[in-house]
Design a protein around this motif. Sequence first.
Motif, short mmCIF file in Angstrom:
data_model
loop_
_atom_site.label_atom_id
_atom_site.label_comp_id
_atom_site.label_asym_id
_atom_site.label_seq_id
_atom_site.Cartn_x
_atom_site.Cartn_y
_atom_site.Cartn_z
N LYS A 65 10.51 6.22 -4.32
CA LYS A 65 10.25 4.89 -4.44
C LYS A 65 9.49 4.30 -3.26
CE LYS A 65 12.62 0.16 -4.58
NZ LYS A 65 13.96 -0.31 -4.92
N ILE A 66 8.44 3.23 -3.26
CA ILE A 66 7.66 3.09 -2.22
C ILE A 66 7.96 1.45 -2.02
CG2 ILE A 66 5.09 2.63 -1.52
CD1 ILE A 66 5.80 5.51 -1.19
N ASN A 67 7.97 0.91 -0.84
CA ASN A 67 8.19 -0.52 -0.56
C ASN A 67 6.99 -1.41 -0.94
OD1 ASN A 67 8.04 -2.70 0.88
ND2 ASN A 67 9.80 -2.10 2.35
N LYS A 68 7.12 -2.38 -1.62
CA LYS A 68 5.94 -3.03 -2.07
C LYS A 68 5.16 -3.74 -0.91
CE LYS A 68 6.73 -3.71 -6.85
NZ LYS A 68 7.07 -4.62 -7.99
N ASP A 69 5.78 -3.78 0.23
CA ASP A 69 5.09 -4.46 1.54
C ASP A 69 4.00 -3.47 1.92
OD1 ASP A 69 6.85 -6.24 1.30
OD2 ASP A 69 8.30 -5.69 2.90
N VAL A 70 4.07 -2.29 1.61
CA VAL A 70 2.92 -1.13 1.95
C VAL A 70 1.78 -1.54 1.23
CG1 VAL A 70 2.35 1.28 2.18
CG2 VAL A 70 4.51 0.55 2.46
N PRO A 71 0.51 -1.61 1.88
CA PRO A 71 -0.76 -1.94 0.94
C PRO A 71 -0.85 -0.80 -0.08
CG PRO A 71 -1.07 -2.30 3.47
CD PRO A 71 0.25 -1.81 3.27
N ILE A 72 -1.14 -1.12 -1.29
CA ILE A 72 -1.29 -0.56 -2.28
C ILE A 72 -2.41 0.82 -2.14
CG2 ILE A 72 -2.95 -1.53 -3.77
CD1 ILE A 72 -1.20 -0.96 -6.40
N GLU A 73 -3.56 0.65 -1.48
CA GLU A 73 -4.34 1.69 -1.09
C GLU A 73 -3.62 2.80 -0.30
OE1 GLU A 73 -5.60 -1.84 1.72
OE2 GLU A 73 -4.92 -1.66 -0.52
N TYR A 74 -2.99 2.05 0.83
CA TYR A 74 -2.27 3.32 1.64
C TYR A 74 -1.15 3.94 0.62
CZ TYR A 74 -4.29 1.67 5.76
OH TYR A 74 -5.38 1.38 6.71
N ALA A 75 -0.27 3.19 -0.10
CA ALA A 75 0.88 3.74 -0.88
C ALA A 75 0.16 4.88 -1.84
CB ALA A 75 1.51 2.78 -1.49
N ALA A 76 -0.87 4.69 -2.31
CA ALA A 76 -1.49 5.38 -3.42
C ALA A 76 -1.91 6.67 -2.92
CB ALA A 76 -2.45 4.71 -4.29
N THR A 77 -2.36 6.57 -1.58
CA THR A 77 -2.87 7.74 -0.97
C THR A 77 -2.07 8.73 0.23
OG1 THR A 77 -4.05 6.72 0.58
CG2 THR A 77 -5.30 6.77 -1.37
N ILE A 78 -0.93 8.14 0.21
CA ILE A 78 -0.08 8.55 1.31
C ILE A 78 0.27 10.07 1.32
CG2 ILE A 78 2.13 8.05 0.38
CD1 ILE A 78 2.70 6.86 3.20
N THR A 79 0.37 10.73 0.26
CA THR A 79 0.76 12.16 0.29
C THR A 79 -0.74 13.10 0.46
OG1 THR A 79 0.31 12.25 -2.20
CG2 THR A 79 2.33 11.91 -1.45
#
Length: 170
Positions: A65-79
């Motif tokens: 689960k990813i916190n929704k406070d993280v900008p989506i473009e960062y969350a989507a590429t974090i791995t």
Amino acid sequence: MCMLTGVYLVRPPLPTIGGYEGIGEVHSLGSAVTALSPGDWVIPSLPSSKTWQTYIVKNQIVWHKINKDVPIEYAATITINPLTALRMLEDYITLNSGDAIVQNGAISMAGKCVIQIAQSSGIHNINIVRDRAGIDEVEEKLKKLGANEVYTESQLEVKNLESLLVSFKS
């Protein structure tokens, strides 16, 4: 995209679904799922292929689960992108505080990660972006991340790049 073009050692049988990056939103749950709720953002717990699809059904243990406070473009590429940036900065040459690097594609997520890692390591970073409308806003965003210099492709000539680097080293 590298997986699909055969650059990676892993070559899935074609046709295949691409993607290592991505973020999903939980739409529905099986009766045994307790750690997630509809509307949660999730990424694969381990880098996983085939993320570029509309729907995926997998066991809850696969998802983080990813916190929704993280900008989506960062969350989507974090791995993928932070690790790619780190490897680019550490695997080819030993860089020390005060050294300088040049990167093109600086507006990409990997490029933004390079800027942040370089800045935190005291590495002077020179960033090249494509010419585009709104370049002043792009430059401002990159400088807020830690970019030392931002140039468009048309502002630089390849023959001047070496002298630019030398000027930052002295």
